[in-house]
Design a protein around this motif. Structure first.
Motif, PDB file in Angstrom:
ATOM      1  N   ARG A  46       0.823  -1.225   0.000  1.00 18.56           N
ATOM      2  CA  ARG A  46       0.000   0.000   0.000  1.00 18.56           C
ATOM      3  C   ARG A  46       0.853   1.270   0.000  1.00 18.56           C
ATOM      4  NH1 ARG A  46      -1.623   3.139   4.224  1.00 18.56           N
ATOM      5  NH2 ARG A  46      -0.797   1.565   5.628  1.00 18.56           N
ATOM      6  N   ASP A  49       2.628   1.745  -3.294  1.00 16.18           N
ATOM      7  CA  ASP A  49       1.647   2.071  -4.321  1.00 16.18           C
ATOM      8  C   ASP A  49       1.278   3.555  -4.268  1.00 16.18           C
ATOM      9  OD1 ASP A  49      -0.384   1.309  -6.365  1.00 16.18           O
ATOM     10  OD2 ASP A  49      -1.808   1.798  -4.770  1.00 16.18           O
ATOM     11  N   ARG A  86       1.085  -2.876  -7.343  1.00 16.88           N
ATOM     12  CA  ARG A  86       0.548  -3.605  -6.195  1.00 16.88           C
ATOM     13  C   ARG A  86      -0.522  -4.579  -6.671  1.00 16.88           C
ATOM     14  NH1 ARG A  86      -3.184  -1.223  -1.351  1.00 16.88           N
ATOM     15  NH2 ARG A  86      -3.020  -3.045   0.010  1.00 16.88           N
ATOM     16  N   ASN A  90      -2.621  -7.436  -2.006  1.00 15.43           N
ATOM     17  CA  ASN A  90      -1.198  -7.782  -1.811  1.00 15.43           C
ATOM     18  C   ASN A  90      -0.918  -9.257  -2.066  1.00 15.43           C
ATOM     19  OD1 ASN A  90      -0.452  -5.185  -1.207  1.00 15.43           O
ATOM     20  ND2 ASN A  90      -0.540  -5.486   0.997  1.00 15.43           N
TER      21      ASN A  90
END
Length: 186
Positions: A46, A49, A86, A90
């Motif tokens: 995250r 990204d 990403r 995940n």
């Protein structure tokens, strides 16, 4: 190719379906004091990204702790992930992520050709698979092999140490092994 142009191409890449769910593609980071050592992870999370930079989340902070404990810093390395976008949830084993590897490997090869690392630490099975095949991390960690003029060291990803802190000592041993090999190759 100019790094700024290559970075822009990676950030805007649409070669696979992962671009539909990512915020930005994540090119390699090349530290100010880079001198031929690289660390390759698996995929952006995250934080990566959102920032467009590798190893920026909790695993990246743990990697920084390991490097610091060894008297090193990320500015001495090229940092990159095998996947540049990403994956949903995940999940690096998803069909989308597996399909993306071919597209992402194009970028990886271009960045490696441009920066010519002598030693690459492969963190996690996804990063290591092209070199070490299907060998599990627990069986392959701490080993190294050379292909052409590059030496590859296999270790756990710091994300694994977030779940199992005892793995941190192995990661640090393997980073030190890579540094020792790099010194021999200089």
């Amino acid at each position: 190719m100019d790094k700024a142009i290559l970075d822009a191409q990676i950030r805007a890449c649409t070669l696979c379906p992962l671009h539909l769910t990512r915020t930005i593609g994540v090119p390699a980071y090349v530290g100010e004091h880079y001198n031929g050592l690289a660390i390759m992870g698996e995929a952006p999370g995250r934080d990566e990204d959102l920032s467009g930079k590798p190893f920026m989340g909790r695993a990246g902070a743990l990697l920084d702790e390991y490097l610091s404990a060894l008297g090193l810093s990320r500015d001495q390395f090229m940092l990159l992930n095998r996947l540049r976008c990403r994956p949903p949830n995940n999940d690096i084993r998803s069909s989308e992520a597996i399909a993306a590897l071919t597209a992402c490997d194009k970028w990886t090869q271009e960045e490696l050709n441009e920066n010519k690392p002598r030693v690459i630490i492969l963190m996690g099975r996804t990063a290591a698979k092209p070199i070490f095949g299907t060998t599990s991390v627990s069986n392959g960690r701490g080993t190294y092999t050379s292909v052409d003029e590059t030496t590859f060291v296999y270790t756990y990803h710091p994300a694994a140490a977030l779940r199992s802190p005892e793995l941190g000592k192995f990661i640090m041993q393997d980073i030190q092994l890579a540094v020792d090999l790099w010194k021999l190759l200089k």
